[in-house]
Structure formats: structure tokens, C-alpha cells
Scaffold this motif. Structure first.
Motif, PDB file in Angstrom:
ATOM      1  N   TRP A  81       0.819  -1.217   0.000  1.00  0.00           N
ATOM      2  CA  TRP A  81       0.000   0.000   0.000  1.00  0.00           C
ATOM      3  C   TRP A  81       0.855   1.270   0.000  1.00  0.00           C
ATOM      4  N   ARG A  82       2.154   1.119   0.344  1.00  0.00           N
ATOM      5  CA  ARG A  82       3.086   2.260   0.298  1.00  0.00           C
ATOM      6  C   ARG A  82       4.454   1.689  -0.026  1.00  0.00           C
ATOM      7  N   PRO A  83       5.408   2.507  -0.472  1.00  0.00           N
ATOM      8  CA  PRO A  83       6.748   1.965  -0.720  1.00  0.00           C
ATOM      9  C   PRO A  83       7.243   1.250   0.540  1.00  0.00           C
ATOM     10  N   PRO A  84       7.798   0.057   0.414  1.00  0.00           N
ATOM     11  CA  PRO A  84       8.210  -0.703   1.595  1.00  0.00           C
ATOM     12  C   PRO A  84       9.197   0.063   2.480  1.00  0.00           C
ATOM     13  N   SER A  85       9.117  -0.233   3.775  1.00  0.00           N
ATOM     14  CA  SER A  85      10.062   0.335   4.730  1.00  0.00           C
ATOM     15  C   SER A  85      11.461  -0.210   4.444  1.00  0.00           C
ATOM     16  N   LEU A  86      12.473   0.666   4.536  1.00  0.00           N
ATOM     17  CA  LEU A  86      13.858   0.238   4.295  1.00  0.00           C
ATOM     18  C   LEU A  86      14.411  -0.565   5.462  1.00  0.00           C
ATOM     19  N   LEU A  87      13.717  -0.509   6.609  1.00  0.00           N
ATOM     20  CA  LEU A  87      14.174  -1.260   7.778  1.00  0.00           C
ATOM     21  C   LEU A  87      13.363  -2.530   7.964  1.00  0.00           C
ATOM     22  N   LEU A  88      12.070  -2.330   8.148  1.00  0.00           N
ATOM     23  CA  LEU A  88      11.175  -3.435   8.504  1.00  0.00           C
ATOM     24  C   LEU A  88      11.019  -4.442   7.378  1.00  0.00           C
ATOM     25  N   GLU A  89      10.877  -3.922   6.165  1.00  0.00           N
ATOM     26  CA  GLU A  89      10.508  -4.777   5.043  1.00  0.00           C
ATOM     27  C   GLU A  89      11.708  -4.981   4.109  1.00  0.00           C
ATOM     28  N   ALA A 172      -1.376   1.707   9.504  1.00  0.00           N
ATOM     29  CA  ALA A 172      -0.221   0.896   9.095  1.00  0.00           C
ATOM     30  C   ALA A 172      -0.215  -0.450   9.828  1.00  0.00           C
ATOM     31  N   PHE A 173      -0.527  -0.439  11.119  1.00  0.00           N
ATOM     32  CA  PHE A 173      -0.507  -1.701  11.882  1.00  0.00           C
ATOM     33  C   PHE A 173      -1.707  -2.579  11.539  1.00  0.00           C
ATOM     34  N   ASN A 174      -2.845  -1.973  11.221  1.00  0.00           N
ATOM     35  CA  ASN A 174      -3.973  -2.776  10.719  1.00  0.00           C
ATOM     36  C   ASN A 174      -3.629  -3.432   9.394  1.00  0.00           C
ATOM     37  N   ALA A 175      -2.873  -2.703   8.566  1.00  0.00           N
ATOM     38  CA  ALA A 175      -2.601  -3.160   7.199  1.00  0.00           C
ATOM     39  C   ALA A 175      -1.671  -4.377   7.141  1.00  0.00           C
ATOM     40  N   PHE A 176      -1.046  -4.755   8.288  1.00  0.00           N
ATOM     41  CA  PHE A 176      -0.271  -6.010   8.299  1.00  0.00           C
ATOM     42  C   PHE A 176      -1.200  -7.225   8.297  1.00  0.00           C
ATOM     43  N   GLY A 177      -2.458  -7.000   8.662  1.00  0.00           N
ATOM     44  CA  GLY A 177      -3.418  -8.104   8.697  1.00  0.00           C
ATOM     45  C   GLY A 177      -4.142  -8.237   7.372  1.00  0.00           C
ATOM     46  N   ARG A 234      10.270   8.414   7.736  1.00  0.00           N
ATOM     47  CA  ARG A 234       8.911   7.845   7.761  1.00  0.00           C
ATOM     48  C   ARG A 234       8.821   6.657   8.718  1.00  0.00           C
ATOM     49  N   SER A 235       9.892   5.858   8.801  1.00  0.00           N
ATOM     50  CA  SER A 235       9.889   4.733   9.746  1.00  0.00           C
ATOM     51  C   SER A 235       9.697   5.213  11.180  1.00  0.00           C
ATOM     52  N   LEU A 236      10.376   6.305  11.541  1.00  0.00           N
ATOM     53  CA  LEU A 236      10.214   6.831  12.904  1.00  0.00           C
ATOM     54  C   LEU A 236       8.762   7.235  13.135  1.00  0.00           C
ATOM     55  N   LEU A 237       8.177   7.902  12.125  1.00  0.00           N
ATOM     56  CA  LEU A 237       6.812   8.414  12.308  1.00  0.00           C
ATOM     57  C   LEU A 237       5.775   7.294  12.275  1.00  0.00           C
ATOM     58  N   THR A 238       6.094   6.180  11.605  1.00  0.00           N
ATOM     59  CA  THR A 238       5.139   5.057  11.546  1.00  0.00           C
ATOM     60  C   THR A 238       5.211   4.210  12.807  1.00  0.00           C
ATOM     61  N   ALA A 239       6.442   3.875  13.195  1.00  0.00           N
ATOM     62  CA  ALA A 239       6.620   2.858  14.235  1.00  0.00           C
ATOM     63  C   ALA A 239       6.815   3.467  15.617  1.00  0.00           C
ATOM     64  N   GLY A 240       6.895   4.810  15.706  1.00  0.00           N
ATOM     65  CA  GLY A 240       7.305   5.420  16.967  1.00  0.00           C
ATOM     66  C   GLY A 240       6.207   6.012  17.822  1.00  0.00           C
ATOM     67  N   PRO A 285       2.372  -5.412  23.268  1.00  0.00           N
ATOM     68  CA  PRO A 285       1.670  -4.403  22.452  1.00  0.00           C
ATOM     69  C   PRO A 285       1.673  -4.762  20.959  1.00  0.00           C
ATOM     70  N   VAL A 286       2.790  -5.303  20.468  1.00  0.00           N
ATOM     71  CA  VAL A 286       2.808  -5.841  19.107  1.00  0.00           C
ATOM     72  C   VAL A 286       2.538  -7.338  19.238  1.00  0.00           C
ATOM     73  N   GLN A 287       1.401  -7.784  18.749  1.00  0.00           N
ATOM     74  CA  GLN A 287       0.968  -9.163  18.989  1.00  0.00           C
ATOM     75  C   GLN A 287       1.532 -10.147  17.977  1.00  0.00           C
ATOM     76  N   THR A 288       1.564  -9.748  16.736  1.00  0.00           N
ATOM     77  CA  THR A 288       1.915 -10.696  15.666  1.00  0.00           C
ATOM     78  C   THR A 288       2.634  -9.977  14.537  1.00  0.00           C
ATOM     79  N   PHE A 289       3.458 -10.658  13.815  1.00  0.00           N
ATOM     80  CA  PHE A 289       3.765 -10.301  12.437  1.00  0.00           C
ATOM     81  C   PHE A 289       4.286 -11.520  11.698  1.00  0.00           C
ATOM     82  N   PHE A 290       4.464 -11.357  10.403  1.00  0.00           N
ATOM     83  CA  PHE A 290       4.778 -12.489   9.541  1.00  0.00           C
ATOM     84  C   PHE A 290       6.240 -12.454   9.106  1.00  0.00           C
TER      85      PHE A 290
HETATM   86  O1  Z7Z Z   1       7.836   2.016   8.816  1.00  0.00           O
HETATM   87  C1  Z7Z Z   1       8.617   1.277   9.413  1.00  0.00           C
HETATM   88  O2  Z7Z Z   1       9.821   1.219   9.195  1.00  0.00           O
HETATM   89  C2  Z7Z Z   1       8.062   0.373  10.446  1.00  0.00           C
HETATM   90  C3  Z7Z Z   1       8.936  -0.304  11.276  1.00  0.00           C
HETATM   91  C4  Z7Z Z   1       8.461  -1.215  12.194  1.00  0.00           C
HETATM   92  C5  Z7Z Z   1       6.709   0.149  10.577  1.00  0.00           C
HETATM   93  C6  Z7Z Z   1       6.241  -0.773  11.487  1.00  0.00           C
HETATM   94  C7  Z7Z Z   1       7.120  -1.446  12.289  1.00  0.00           C
HETATM   95  C8  Z7Z Z   1       6.668  -2.513  13.171  1.00  0.00           C
HETATM   96  C9  Z7Z Z   1       5.962  -3.573  12.630  1.00  0.00           C
HETATM   97  C10 Z7Z Z   1       7.006  -2.516  14.492  1.00  0.00           C
HETATM   98  C11 Z7Z Z   1       5.577  -4.621  13.400  1.00  0.00           C
HETATM   99  C12 Z7Z Z   1       6.601  -3.569  15.275  1.00  0.00           C
HETATM  100  C13 Z7Z Z   1       5.900  -4.624  14.731  1.00  0.00           C
END
Ligand code: Z7Z
Length: 399
Positions: A81-89, A172-177, A234-240, A285-290
Motif C-alpha cells: 500500500w506504500r513503498p516498503p520500509s527500508l528497515l522493517l521490510e 499501518a498496523f492494521n494493514a499487516f493483517g 517515515r519509519s520513525l513516524l510510523t513505528a514510533g 503491544p505488538v501481537q503478531t507479524f509475519f
Molecule cells: O515504517 C517502518 O519502518 C516500520 C517499522 C516497524 C513500521 C512498522 C514497524 C513494526 C511492525 C514494528 C511490526 C513492530 C511490529
């Protein structure tokens, strides 16, 4: 005679349903007890819920990649849905330079310069809330306003429209599901917020001294490319933001429901970091990811084909009785280290020191003024496909 592979337990549990998200603990237990790997036909994914297997899966980045996305959607086949994160993805080697920049920026040593200002902000917030009464909502009066105040300041974004940060993170966190009722069409709902976020990440819109500007300076030094800098901001603003709001809510809920532990914290302030850690273990607080398998991958006694999505249950791992005694208890006597609430391995939360500093600073200010805290009504959950948080938490305090 051909040998047959051991059959994998199958469950029709929907971990993203309202029913599951409203009361996950019994269903976590069911998943853990079914076996180390459980097939969920509804989403055609494999679930892992036991501590040892989640821990191992998180550290095996070679077989279990992040680059195909850490949500249900496989980026090799579906557009994100957005350009992938350079850290997470991202996986090594692409992941490493952005990670190194943030891990230096957010190191405990670098965060020391924020401490005294954040302490003053925490004291001011606590004083203001208490001056308005001794019953208040711990989410909307403390857990949300504190991070929303100190973190965007530290990143260096402008003061306008900061209220966009929470719905952006929530999306963003809903969109992982899966595309369920919690995921709205971004074009129709948060489209303007996505543009606002992108604008905040531009160099000219960031203060000269914050984390944002320092990320751009890393590009000046050649540590990352200039095209990477706005995505790392953007990563800081999404995940922070939503994550720390949820983490602070978790520790406030834990102390409001364990009066003896609050008294212990009053007497032994040095236990504050442990209280935060234990609350992260307890609530996750973060329950799941893939993750996505890159090659044929063995988890416990199950061999998964390449290109399979694997759903890891951090919350279930953090309550696995194989690893934790009385996992449902908030207990300052336990050593919660090793919990997987911040993940594990090369992607382990790079912002955890800042999250810890926020929580500890706020609780420290509260401990200075409040001799007891308890629930004053039933707290209400905020449901999200990934985050386990609170909408509202009425509390009563004695000063
Ligand atoms: O945008 C990002 O880089 C980003 C990084 C980490 C977005 C979300 C998360 C994240 C995802 C954190 C799942 C905890 C669990």
C-alpha cells in the motif's frame, strides 16, 4: 515404502477476527497446545506460538525473510500500500545501512540529551492532569499526550496536525493483517494523512536538530542514499507513536491492577525499567507479524516450502508456560529479559530505548506524586490487527 510427513495440526481460528482480538489469551493457548506449527487454512499461512519456535524463527533471517513484507500480503506477488520500509521490510544487505543509522541515532548514549527536557515535560503533564482531578482516563490524559508531545519534537516535525500520527500508525498496523473491517481503503480514508506524513519527512520541513535532520546528515556523509533519507524518517513516524502509546498504556494498566507492585515501585524506583519490560512481556503491544520462507524451512518437526507466510505470535510466546512461570502475573520479581515483545534478532525494535525512556520518565513523574492508582471503571480495548492497546482506561489516584 514411502514415508509420509507428520501431519500438521489445522485450526480454523481467525487471529484477526474481532472475537480473537477481544480475548486472545485462551486462543493463544489453543494454538500453542495444538503443536509447534499450526496451519490456518483461512489465510493459507502457518502459525507459530510457542516461545522457543518464535524465538528461533525471529533470529533465522536467512530462511525467514522480511523483504516480502511482514504482513499477510506477499510483496513478491502483491503491490504494497506504500513503498516498503527500508528497515522493517528489507533483508541484509539492503537493510543494514538504514538500520545502522537509526541504531546510532537512537542509542542510549545519544538519548541522554533528551532526558532533562522529557523529565520536565512529564512533570508538567502529571501536574496538569492531577490539578484537574484525581479521576481521569489514563489513555487520553497520559499514554497518548506524552509520546505525542515529546517524540515528534525529538524527530523535529512541525506542530501542525500532529494528531494525524495516531491514525496513520493505526492504519499501518492494521494493514499487516487481512483486508477486514479494520482496514479501510487508504485512498478514501487516510490518503491526505499519507501525503502529510511524506511532507513531514522532507528536509526543509524538519527542524535543524532533531532525529529527522540527523538522518539527512547521514545521507550527506554518504552512509545512506539521499533517496533513502525520507523513508527512514517515515519509519520513525510510523513505528514510533502508536507503539509507545500502547506500551505506556500497558504498564499503566499493569500498575493500576497490581497495587502491591505500585507500592514496590515507590520503594524501589530502580525497578522502573523492569516494570516496563515486564509490562511489554505481559501485554505484548505488538501481537503478531509475519515472515516469508525463502527456502524449504524446518520449524520444529514441520518442513515448509519456500514462499510460505509464517505468522509469529509474540504475545503467545510471551505467555508460554514452557518458558515463563505464572505467565499471566505482572511480577517485578521475575526477570522478563528474553521476552519477544520487541522481536528478536537483526530486526529487534531499534526504538526500544526511546520507548523505555518515555515510559520510565512518565512513570517516574507519576510515582513522585501518586501514592496509589486503581481502575475507576472498566477499561475499553482499541482493536487493531497487530497492536493490542486501549481506547480508554478510567483510573482513580490518591496523591
Ligand atoms: O515504517 C517502518 O519502518 C516500520 C517499522 C516497524 C513500521 C512498522 C514497524 C513494526 C511492525 C514494528 C511490526 C513492530 C511490529
Amino acid at each position: 515404502m514411502p514415508t509420509t510427513a507428520p501431519s500438521i495440526p489445522v485450526s480454523d481460528i481467525d487471529p484477526f477476527s474481532t472475537e480473537f482480538l477481544s480475548d486472545p489469551l485462551p486462543l493463544h493457548e489453543e494454538l500453542r497446545e495444538l503443536g509447534p506449527v499450526v496451519y490456518l487454512p483461512r489465510y493459507d499461512v502457518h502459525a507459530v506460538a510457542r516461545y522457543d519456535d518464535v524465538h528461533r524463527a525471529l533470529t533465522d533471517w536467512q530462511s525467514l525473510q522480511s523483504g516480502a513484507g511482514v504482513g499477510l500480503s506477499n510483496f513478491n506477488h502483491e503491490a504494497p500500500w506504500r513503498p516498503p520500509s527500508l528497515l522493517l521490510e528489507a533483508d541484509p544487505p539492503r537493510h543494514d545501512a538504514p538500520r545502522a543509522v537509526l541504531s546510532q541515532l537512537l542509542s542510549p548514549r545519544r538519548l541522554r540529551s533528551l532526558e532533562s527536557r522529557w523529565q520536565a515535560d512529564a512533570v508538567a503533564l502529571v501536574e496538569r492532569v492531577l490539578s484537574e482531578g484525581h479521576e481521569f482516563d489514563a489513555v487520553t490524559s497520559l499514554a497518548e499526550p506524552f509520546p505525542l508531545r515529546v517524540f515528534p519534537d525529538a524527530v523535529g516535525i512541525g506542530t501542525h496536525n500532529r494528531e494525524n500520527l495516531l491514525p496513520y500508525g493505526d492504519f499501518a498496523f492494521n494493514a499487516f493483517g487481512p483486508m477486514n473491517e479494520r482496514v479501510t481503503d487508504p485512498a478514501k480514508t487516510i490518503g491526505p494523512t499519507v501525503e502529510w506524513i511524506a511532507a513531514q519527512c522532507r528536509r526543509e520541513n524538519l527542524s535543524e536538530t532533531g532525529f529527522g535532520a540527523q538522518i539527512w546528515e547521514a545521507a550527506d556523509r554518504g552512509e545512506i542514499g539521499y533517496e533513502q533519507a525520507p523513508l527512514i524518517v517515515r519509519s520513525l513516524l510510523t513505528a514510533g507513536v502508536d507503539t509507545t502509546v500502547t506500551g505506556i498504556s500497558a504498564v499503566l494498566h499493569a500498575v493500576a491492577t497490581h497495587p502491591d507492585q505500585w507500592q514496590r515501585l515507590r520503594a524501589e524506583r530502580e525497578l522502573l525499567p523492569r516494570a516496563f519490560e515486564e509490562a511489554i512481556r505481559l501485554e505484548s503491544p505488538v501481537q503478531t507479524f509475519f515472515r516469508t520462507t525463502t527456502v524449504e524451512t524446518r520449524i520444529a518437526d514441520t518442513v515448509l516450502a519456500p514462499e510460505r507466510k509464517v505468522l509469529m505470535f509474540l504475545g503467545a510466546a510471551n505467555h508460554d508456560p514452557r518458558r515463563w512461570n505464572e505467565p499471566e502475573r505482572f511480577d517485578l520479581s521475575r526477570d522478563p529479559s528474553g521476552h519477544v515483545g520487541f522481536g528478536m534478532g537483526i530486526h529487534q525494535c531499534v526504538g526500544q530505548h526511546i520507548a523505555r525512556l518515555e515510559a520510565v520518565t512518565l512513570l517516574d513523574a507519576l510515582l513522585d506524586r501518586v501514592s496509589s492508582i486503581e481502575l475507576a471503571g472498566a477499561p475499553r480495548r482499541h482493536l487493531n490487527n497487530t497492536l493490542r492497546g486501549w481506547e480508554s482506561m478510567p483510573v482513580r489516584v490518591v496523591v
